[in-house]
Write a protein that holds these residues in place. Structure first.
Motif, short mmCIF file in Angstrom:
data_model
loop_
_atom_site.label_atom_id
_atom_site.label_comp_id
_atom_site.label_asym_id
_atom_site.label_seq_id
_atom_site.Cartn_x
_atom_site.Cartn_y
_atom_site.Cartn_z
N GLU A 153 27.38 53.82 75.44
CA GLU A 153 27.44 53.28 73.77
C GLU A 153 28.27 51.86 74.19
O GLU A 153 29.46 51.93 73.67
CB GLU A 153 27.95 54.28 73.06
N PRO A 154 27.61 50.96 74.55
CA PRO A 154 28.54 49.86 74.71
C PRO A 154 29.04 48.92 73.28
O PRO A 154 28.34 49.32 72.15
CB PRO A 154 27.63 48.84 75.54
N LEU A 155 29.89 48.46 73.34
CA LEU A 155 30.55 47.81 72.23
C LEU A 155 30.54 46.23 72.26
O LEU A 155 30.54 45.69 73.18
CB LEU A 155 32.26 48.19 72.21
N VAL A 156 29.65 45.83 71.37
CA VAL A 156 29.14 44.48 71.48
C VAL A 156 29.74 43.46 70.49
O VAL A 156 29.93 43.87 69.07
CB VAL A 156 27.89 44.28 71.32
N ASP B 28 28.24 29.61 71.08
CA ASP B 28 28.45 31.09 70.84
C ASP B 28 28.47 31.89 72.18
O ASP B 28 28.04 31.71 73.19
CB ASP B 28 27.24 31.54 69.85
N TYR B 29 29.04 33.21 71.77
CA TYR B 29 29.34 33.88 72.88
C TYR B 29 29.17 35.54 72.53
O TYR B 29 29.27 35.72 71.32
CB TYR B 29 30.65 33.87 73.63
N ILE B 30 28.60 36.06 73.39
CA ILE B 30 28.55 37.78 73.22
C ILE B 30 29.08 38.34 74.35
O ILE B 30 29.27 38.12 75.65
CB ILE B 30 26.98 38.12 73.42
N THR B 31 29.98 39.15 73.89
CA THR B 31 30.92 40.05 74.70
C THR B 31 30.56 41.52 74.53
O THR B 31 30.66 42.10 73.48
CB THR B 31 32.46 39.72 74.41
N THR B 32 30.56 42.14 75.79
CA THR B 32 30.17 43.58 75.81
C THR B 32 31.28 44.13 76.51
O THR B 32 31.65 43.91 77.50
CB THR B 32 28.79 43.53 76.34
N LEU B 33 31.71 45.41 75.90
CA LEU B 33 32.49 46.37 76.67
C LEU B 33 31.73 47.36 76.97
O LEU B 33 31.20 48.20 75.98
CB LEU B 33 33.79 46.43 75.61
N SER B 34 31.63 48.01 78.12
CA SER B 34 31.07 49.19 78.37
C SER B 34 31.79 49.79 79.52
O SER B 34 32.76 49.40 80.01
CB SER B 34 29.53 48.71 78.95
#
Length: 294
Positions: free
Chosen positions: A34-37, A87-93
């Motif tokens: 369940e990544p946090l984006v 723009d940037y997309i950061t994913t925490l997993s």
């Protein structure tokens, strides 16, 4: 009635005192699968000015006519403008739960083709493809522990700065009024810089705790300042002589963020990074840093 009002006031005061005395644990809660984006914003918010002496460098190349020189300058300006608008997309997993992986990718908001339109600089037909390869390019890869401590100690300073500013948390419980530092080093000079004076402040503070619709939220502020003044020894690549240039550089970072203690994530995060320098390099700019959960 007056007794009721007195009771309400006393109750409010006790609630306020209990919140102030309460120590809370700020930690990331990212479940496996369940990544946090976050949509990540790092964009200039005013007219940045940068003064660099490029003309003498360009004139050293074989094709140094006025026309070619102007074309090179225009190309660099167009290229720079594109990469000011990303723009940037950061994913925490997490895979195991003991480490949270962080990956940030770039998403250009401008068609790169306009950078090279009508340009004679395209001696290499693969140049445009090389530029377009930067779409969705990984610009940050690191990791933190759920506690908020930085795990990826091996990354470069500029990468570690981003991880610290966006994702580092205090490793011990904190209460309202507590302060702690981040692992940031915004100014990086080498042995050619001789420092005459310096100032350093690095404080993150827990300023409030509130419960909104059953969710406990911690309000956190950032106050970071780094300043140096000194002399930079430079050498002319083409003339071979040395000179010392009086140089000043100042970074400041001010931000306010809200962290959900229950959900273990930022609800809001908004900051301003300011940079001013003079001497070897003259720069004045402000950049907004923000996280918006997707």
């Amino acid at each position: 009635m007056k007794y009721l009002l007195l009771a309400l006031c006393v109750g409010h005061s006790l609630h306020t005192l209990s919140q102030e005395d309460k120590a809370i644990d700020l930690s990331w809660k990212v479940a496996k699968g369940e990544p946090l984006v976050y949509t990540t914003i790092m964009s200039e918010i005013d007219s940045a000015s940068t003064d660099m002496e490029l003309e003498s460098l360009f004139k050293a190349f074989p094709d140094s006519s006025d026309t070619a020189l102007q074309e090179k300058k225009e190309f660099i300006n167009r290229y720079t403008q594109v990469y000011k608008n990303l723009d940037y997309i950061t994913t925490l997993s997490t895979e195991k739960g003991d480490v949270i992986d962080i990956v940030m990718t770039s998403v250009p908001t401008v068609d790169l083709k306009h950078v090279v339109d009508d340009s004679t600089l395209l001696a290499d037909p693969g140049f445009l493809q090389a530029l377009e390869a930067r779409n969705n390019e990984v610009v940050l890869r690191g990791s933190v522990y759920p506690s908020g401590e930085i795990h990826s100690f091996w990354v470069r300073s500029n990468q570690k700065n981003l991880i610290a500013l966006f994702f580092q948390l205090p490793t011990e419980p904190v209460k309202i009024g507590d302060k702690w530092p981040l692992t940031t080093h915004l100014i990086n000079n080498d042995h050619n810089f001789q420092c005459d004076s310096a100032y350093y402040k690095n404080e993150v503070s827990l300023v409030d705790i509130n419960t909104v619709e059953g969710v406990t939220i911690a309000t956190i502020t950032y106050d970071i300042v780094e300043y140096v003044q000194g002399r930079v020894k430079t050498i002319s690549v083409f003339q071979g002589d040395f000179e010392e240039v009086l140089t000043k550089m100042s970074f400041s970072y001010q931000a306010t963020a809200e962290f959900s203690i229950d959900q273990g994530r930022w609800i809001t995060y908004d900051g301003i990074l300011s940079l001013t320098s003079s001497g070897a390099l003259t720069v004045s700019k402000k950049t907004r840093y923000a996280l918006l959960e997707k």
